[in-house]
Design an enzyme around this catalytic site. Structure first.
Site, PDB file in Angstrom:
ATOM      1  N   HIS A   1       0.838  -1.199   0.000  1.00  0.00           N
ATOM      2  CA  HIS A   1       0.000   0.000   0.000  1.00  0.00           C
ATOM      3  C   HIS A   1       0.876   1.253   0.000  1.00  0.00           C
ATOM      4  O   HIS A   1       1.916   1.287   0.644  1.00  0.00           O
ATOM      5  CB  HIS A   1      -0.896   0.031   1.240  1.00  0.00           C
ATOM      6  CG  HIS A   1      -1.909  -1.054   1.262  1.00  0.00           C
ATOM      7  ND1 HIS A   1      -3.058  -1.006   0.521  1.00  0.00           N
ATOM      8  CD2 HIS A   1      -1.953  -2.222   1.930  1.00  0.00           C
ATOM      9  CE1 HIS A   1      -3.767  -2.091   0.728  1.00  0.00           C
ATOM     10  NE2 HIS A   1      -3.115  -2.854   1.581  1.00  0.00           N
TER      11      HIS A   1
ATOM     12  N   THR B   1      13.058  -8.421   4.566  1.00  0.00           N
ATOM     13  CA  THR B   1      12.630  -7.039   4.360  1.00  0.00           C
ATOM     14  C   THR B   1      13.635  -6.215   3.570  1.00  0.00           C
ATOM     15  O   THR B   1      13.350  -5.076   3.227  1.00  0.00           O
ATOM     16  CB  THR B   1      12.407  -6.353   5.722  1.00  0.00           C
ATOM     17  OG1 THR B   1      13.638  -6.356   6.442  1.00  0.00           O
ATOM     18  CG2 THR B   1      11.323  -7.054   6.527  1.00  0.00           C
ATOM     19  N   LYS B   2      14.829  -6.793   3.326  1.00  0.00           N
ATOM     20  CA  LYS B   2      15.862  -6.065   2.595  1.00  0.00           C
ATOM     21  C   LYS B   2      16.631  -7.038   1.714  1.00  0.00           C
ATOM     22  O   LYS B   2      16.507  -8.259   1.860  1.00  0.00           O
ATOM     23  CB  LYS B   2      16.807  -5.340   3.551  1.00  0.00           C
ATOM     24  CG  LYS B   2      17.599  -6.263   4.450  1.00  0.00           C
ATOM     25  CD  LYS B   2      18.476  -5.490   5.412  1.00  0.00           C
ATOM     26  CE  LYS B   2      19.306  -6.455   6.263  1.00  0.00           C
ATOM     27  NZ  LYS B   2      20.195  -5.762   7.163  1.00  0.00           N
TER      28      LYS B   2
ATOM     29  N   ARG C   1      18.262 -11.592   8.769  1.00  0.00           N
ATOM     30  CA  ARG C   1      19.583 -10.977   8.882  1.00  0.00           C
ATOM     31  C   ARG C   1      20.606 -11.924   8.285  1.00  0.00           C
ATOM     32  O   ARG C   1      20.371 -13.124   8.156  1.00  0.00           O
ATOM     33  CB  ARG C   1      19.923 -10.657  10.338  1.00  0.00           C
ATOM     34  CG  ARG C   1      19.994 -11.865  11.223  1.00  0.00           C
ATOM     35  CD  ARG C   1      20.383 -11.530  12.665  1.00  0.00           C
ATOM     36  NE  ARG C   1      20.393 -12.709  13.500  1.00  0.00           N
ATOM     37  CZ  ARG C   1      21.342 -13.633  13.509  1.00  0.00           C
ATOM     38  NH1 ARG C   1      22.387 -13.525  12.735  1.00  0.00           N
ATOM     39  NH2 ARG C   1      21.257 -14.679  14.307  1.00  0.00           N
TER      40      ARG C   1
END
Length: 172
Positions: free
Chosen positions: A97, A151-152, A166
């Site tokens: 979103h 997330t990365k 991680r």
């Protein structure tokens, strides 16, 4: 004609069993042939396990010898390289979103969504119940441990895991 293939896949083919059920290779072949018609790109010898959801497939690219895992849920522009192995219940979301405008509720249908492509490079193992979020790139030869929330982005030959994911170590 694509709508017919979608109907066949979602009403019938996605429910065909996997190994070790006798005849599983035929069921894999049926799903593969449908995905050749549905996906933006579907390489050679791709395995599509049962109950895999990928919308209409128009933004999904899958490289040769890769797998779409059982119960996988893939949305938005996603590229899987060659030899990508995927455990069950993997979620790859390239859509989110747009939260920059808080003048209307996010559930409002006119509220815009954002697409941030996800790229999984060659020879990556994605463990069971991994969640990969928008904009992530996973380097070639990496392993993502079960249950990780990615997330990365991570570079080549990375072993990653955890919530949020991680870097744990290099494979080489």
């Amino acid at each position: 004609m694509k709508k017919v293939y979608l109907l066949i896949y979602y009403l019938f083919a996605q429910y065909l069993p996997m190994q070790p059920i006798p005849g599983y290779k035929i069921f894999y072949k049926i799903r593969y042939l449908l995905c050749k018609k549905l996906l933006l790109k579907c390489g050679d010898n791709v395995i599509v396990k049962n109950r895999c959801y990928f919308g209409n497939g128009s933004k999904l690219r899958v490289g040769d010898f890769s797998q779409l895992g059982q119960n996988a849920r893939i949305s938005g522009p996603v590229t899987l390289g060659k030899y990508v192995m995927m455990g069950p219940d993997v979620v790859i979301m390239a859509v989110t979103h747009d939260i920059s405008d808080n003048s209307k509720p996010m559930i409002d249908p006119s509220h815009p969504s954002l697409e941030k492509a996800v790229v999984i490079n060659d020879n990556v193992w994605i463990g069971t119940r991994v969640v990969i979020l928008p904009g992530v790139e996973i380097g070639e030869g990496s392993i993502i441990g079960s249950g990780a929330v990615v997330t990365k982005s991570f570079g080549p030959n990375s072993v990653i895991g955890g919530v949020p994911a991680r870097f744990i170590k290099n494979r080489v």
